[in-house]
Scaffold this active site. Structure first.
Site, PDB file in Angstrom:
ATOM      1  N   TYR A 169       0.836  -1.211   0.000  1.00  0.00           N
ATOM      2  CA  TYR A 169       0.000   0.000   0.000  1.00  0.00           C
ATOM      3  C   TYR A 169       0.866   1.255   0.000  1.00  0.00           C
ATOM      4  O   TYR A 169       1.022   1.912   1.012  1.00  0.00           O
ATOM      5  CB  TYR A 169      -0.902  -0.035   1.245  1.00  0.00           C
ATOM      6  CG  TYR A 169      -1.928   1.065   1.361  1.00  0.00           C
ATOM      7  CD1 TYR A 169      -2.894   1.270   0.387  1.00  0.00           C
ATOM      8  CD2 TYR A 169      -1.970   1.869   2.501  1.00  0.00           C
ATOM      9  CE1 TYR A 169      -3.854   2.259   0.522  1.00  0.00           C
ATOM     10  CE2 TYR A 169      -2.923   2.869   2.654  1.00  0.00           C
ATOM     11  CZ  TYR A 169      -3.861   3.055   1.660  1.00  0.00           C
ATOM     12  OH  TYR A 169      -4.823   4.032   1.806  1.00  0.00           O
ATOM     13  N   ARG A 174      -1.413   8.028  -3.701  1.00  0.00           N
ATOM     14  CA  ARG A 174      -2.282   6.974  -3.195  1.00  0.00           C
ATOM     15  C   ARG A 174      -3.652   7.515  -2.792  1.00  0.00           C
ATOM     16  O   ARG A 174      -3.780   8.650  -2.338  1.00  0.00           O
ATOM     17  CB  ARG A 174      -1.606   6.347  -1.966  1.00  0.00           C
ATOM     18  CG  ARG A 174      -2.275   5.129  -1.385  1.00  0.00           C
ATOM     19  CD  ARG A 174      -1.492   4.603  -0.209  1.00  0.00           C
ATOM     20  NE  ARG A 174      -1.587   5.482   0.956  1.00  0.00           N
ATOM     21  CZ  ARG A 174      -0.744   5.455   1.975  1.00  0.00           C
ATOM     22  NH1 ARG A 174       0.283   4.628   1.971  1.00  0.00           N
ATOM     23  NH2 ARG A 174      -0.902   6.270   2.996  1.00  0.00           N
ATOM     24  N   ASP A 175      -4.680   6.664  -2.930  1.00  0.00           N
ATOM     25  CA  ASP A 175      -6.053   7.016  -2.551  1.00  0.00           C
ATOM     26  C   ASP A 175      -6.434   8.380  -3.130  1.00  0.00           C
ATOM     27  O   ASP A 175      -6.754   9.327  -2.415  1.00  0.00           O
ATOM     28  CB  ASP A 175      -6.213   7.002  -1.032  1.00  0.00           C
ATOM     29  CG  ASP A 175      -6.575   5.616  -0.527  1.00  0.00           C
ATOM     30  OD1 ASP A 175      -6.476   4.659  -1.316  1.00  0.00           O
ATOM     31  OD2 ASP A 175      -6.959   5.491   0.645  1.00  0.00           O
ATOM     32  N   SER A 181      -6.040   9.542   3.739  1.00  0.00           N
ATOM     33  CA  SER A 181      -5.096   8.435   3.556  1.00  0.00           C
ATOM     34  C   SER A 181      -4.030   8.714   2.504  1.00  0.00           C
ATOM     35  O   SER A 181      -3.468   7.790   1.937  1.00  0.00           O
ATOM     36  CB  SER A 181      -5.889   7.182   3.174  1.00  0.00           C
ATOM     37  OG  SER A 181      -6.842   7.493   2.186  1.00  0.00           O
ATOM     38  N   ASP A 221      -7.989   0.244  -2.877  1.00  0.00           N
ATOM     39  CA  ASP A 221      -8.652   1.410  -3.490  1.00  0.00           C
ATOM     40  C   ASP A 221      -8.101   1.837  -4.850  1.00  0.00           C
ATOM     41  O   ASP A 221      -8.796   2.532  -5.583  1.00  0.00           O
ATOM     42  CB  ASP A 221      -8.602   2.646  -2.584  1.00  0.00           C
ATOM     43  CG  ASP A 221      -9.485   2.510  -1.367  1.00  0.00           C
ATOM     44  OD1 ASP A 221     -10.185   1.488  -1.251  1.00  0.00           O
ATOM     45  OD2 ASP A 221      -9.465   3.410  -0.523  1.00  0.00           O
ATOM     46  N   ASP A 399      -9.632   5.373  10.948  1.00  0.00           N
ATOM     47  CA  ASP A 399      -9.769   5.620   9.515  1.00  0.00           C
ATOM     48  C   ASP A 399      -9.384   7.043   9.135  1.00  0.00           C
ATOM     49  O   ASP A 399      -8.900   7.284   8.031  1.00  0.00           O
ATOM     50  CB  ASP A 399     -11.220   5.388   9.079  1.00  0.00           C
ATOM     51  CG  ASP A 399     -11.633   3.938   9.177  1.00  0.00           C
ATOM     52  OD1 ASP A 399     -10.796   3.065   8.873  1.00  0.00           O
ATOM     53  OD2 ASP A 399     -12.788   3.671   9.544  1.00  0.00           O
TER      54      ASP A 399
END
Length: 444
Positions: A169, A174-175, A181, A221, A399
Site C-alpha cells: 500500500y 495513493r487514494d 489516507s 482502493d 480511519d
C-alpha cells in the site's frame, strides 16, 4: 477510504503516560503535531510525509534503491523468473496464520485501559485473531524481515508451516479520491521510481525466507478508483502510474512466490451492475500486461469496510443494487473475471462487519458508529469462490480524524454516522476499539 496501519505505541492513549521521548513506532512530528519530537534509544524520528513523522528503528535515512528519473512505463530491466510453481488450490490450506506482534501488543495495551473485567477479557481475545500487516511507507519494509524471521523460527520449532499476511500500500498519489489516507510518494516528485524501490525492498525481505508463505493484498482502493473516479483530477492524473506500479508489483512479488489478491473495492463500490464489466476488464487487462503471473490468486473485497458477507436482508442504503452484500457481488463479478482470463478466487474482509444497517449512506466509510468485530478468519466460507474470510483492517486503528482543522481531515470523518473525537488516520482509537469489542458478532 483509509486503511493504513501505523505501527504505533499506545502510550499516547493516556495523556498522563506520554513522555518527552516517543516510543518505537509512535508519531513524532508532522504538520499540526504538538506531541513529543524525540524518540527512545534505538529509534530516530523519520519524516514519512509532511503530516507524519514516526519513531522508526535505526538511522534517520530512509533506505532507497530507486533511480533518479521517472519512467513512464515499467522498467525495462528483466524481472526474475520464479523458481517455484503455485500450489494447487487455496493458498491458506495447511498453513498456520502468523499473528503480527505489533497488533497483538496494541490490543493488549488497549485492553489494559478497560476497567470492566468482562469487556477486558473479550478485548484480550482479539490479540489472538490474525490480521494483515500494512506496509504503507517504505521505512517499514525492513520490519517485514523481522516478522518473516519470527514466523520461520516458529515454523521450525513447531513443525508447522506458517503464512504471513501483508498489505502492499504505497502507490504514488495513493487514494486519489480521499484526503485522510494520502501516502508518502507523489507522482510529481519521482514517486513511481520510489515505489519501485519500495517493492524491491519488500521482495528482498521475502526472498530470505522461502519457508514462509506470504499472502498479499495489492493496493487497496487504487484500481477501484480507476473504474469510478477518473472524473477526479488526481485520479485521472494517477492512472498511468497506478497501472504501471501495479504491474511492476505483480511481476516482482510473483518472482518470490507471493500469493496475491488485488483489491476490488466492495459491493457498494464496484458491485453496482454498471461497474462490474469495466472492473473485470481492468483486472484482466493488468493481469495480462503483467504476463499472467501464476501467483496472482484473485481479488480481495470489503477491505476496511463494513458490508456483510451474506446479509439476512438488504440494508436500506443499498437500495437499487441487487448486489447488496459481498457474496452477491462476488457471484456477479466472478463470471466476468473468468471470461477475461482472470482467476476468480476471493478473500473477504469481515473484521468490522459484525453489525449491519448502521450507515446513513453506503459510501460512508470513516469510523462508522456502532460497528462491531465480525466473522472470525476461517476457510469455511460457504462458497467455492472464496478462499478465506480474513481481517485485513486491524480493528482499533483509526480511519481518519474528525478534527476539521487537520490538513488530512476528510468530510466523511465528520458525518453524523462517524464516531466523534477521532484521532489522525492510522493512530489508535481507543473508544472505537472498545465499541468494536462490545458489538462483536459473533460475540468475543
Amino acid at each position: 477510504m483509509f486503511k493504513s496501519t501505523a505501527f504505533l505505541a499506545l502510550l499516547s492513549l493516556v495523556p498522563t503516560l506520554v513522555s518527552a521521548q516517543q516510543p518505537l513506532y509512535a508519531q513524532c512530528g508532522g504538520i499540526g503535531w504538538s506531541g513529543g519530537t524525540t524518540c527512545v534509544s534505538g529509534a530516530t524520528c523519520q519524516k514519512l510525509n509532511d503530516y507524519y513523522s514516526q519513531c522508526l528503528p535505526g538511522s534517520a535515512t530512509t533506505p532507497t534503491t530507486t533511480p533518479t528519473t521517472t519512467p513512464t512505463t515499467t522498467p525495462t530491466t528483466s524481472v526474475p523468473t520464479g523458481t517455484t510453481t503455485p500450489a494447487a488450490g487455496n493458498p491458506y490450506t495447511g498453513y498456520t496464520i502468523y499473528l503480527t506482534p505489533y497488533y497483538a501488543d496494541e490490543v493488549k495495551a488497549a485492553a489494559a485501559l478497560i476497567s470492566d473485567a468482562t469487556q477486558k477479557a473479550k478485548a484480550l481475545k482479539v490479540a489472538n485473531i490474525p490480521t494483515f500487516t500494512w506496509f504503507d511507507v517504505i521505512a517499514k519494509t525492513s520490519t517485514l524481515g523481522t516478522y518473516l524471521a519470527d514466523a520461520s523460527a516458529k515454523g521450525k520449532a513447531s513443525g508447522q508451516k506458517y503464512l504471513v499476511q501483508i498489505v502492499v500500500y504505497d502507490l504514488p498519489d495513493r487514494d486519489c479520491a480521499a484526503l485522510a489516507s494520502n501516502g508518502e510518494f507523489s507522482i510529481a516528485n519521482d514517486g513511481l521510481n520510489k515505489y519501485y524501490g519500495y517493492i524491491d525492498q519488500l521482495v528482498a525481505q521475502i526472498k530470505k525466507y522461502p519457508d514462509v508463505r506470504v499472502v498479499a493484498v495489492i493496493e487497496p482502493d487504487s484500481l477501484a478508483n480507476l473504474v469510478t473516479n477518473l472524473n477526479v483530477a488526481k485520479c485521472s492524473g494517477a492512472q498511468t502510474a497506478y497501472k504501471t506500479g501495479t504491474i511492476y508489483a505483480l511481476k516482482q512479488l510473483n518472482s518470490v512466490g507471493v500469493y496475491m489478491y488485488l483489491d476490488a473495492g466492495h459491493a457498494g463500490w464496484l458491485g453496482w451492475p454498471a461497474n462490474l464489466t469495466p472492473a473485470a476488464q481492468l483486472f484482466a487487462q493488468l493481469y495480462r500486461d503483467a504476463g499472467s503471473p501464476p501467483f496472482v490468486r484473485g481479488l480481495a473485497t470489503n477491505v476496511a469496510n463494513y458490508n456483510a458477507l451474506s446479509a439476512s436482508s438488504p440494508d436500506p442504503v443499498t437500495q437499487g443494487n441487487s448486489n447488496y452484500d459481498e457474496i452477491h457481488y462476488i457471484n456477479a463479478l466472478a463470471p466476468a473475471l473468468s471470461s477475461g482470463g482472470f482467476p476468480a478466487h476471493f478473500i473477504v474482509d469481515q473484521g468490522r462487519s459484525g453489525v449491519q444497517n448502521i450507515r446513513s449512506a453506503w459510501g460512508d466509510w470513516c469510523n462508522v458508529k456502532g460497528a462491531g468485530f465480525g466473522m472470525r478468519p476461517t476457510l469455511n466460507t460457504g462458497s467455492s469462490l472464496i478462499d478465506a474470510i480474513v481481517w485485513i483492517k486491524p480493528g482499533g486503528e483509526c480511519d481518519g480524524t474528525s478534527n476539521t482543522s487537520s490538513p488530512r481531515y476528510d468530510a466523511h470523518c465528520g458525518l453524523s454516522d462517524a464516531a466523534p473525537n477521532a484521532p489522525e488516520a492510522g493512530t489508535w482509537f481507543q473508544s472505537y476499539f472498545e465499541t468494536l469489542v462490545k458489538n462483536a458478532n459473533p460475540a468475543l
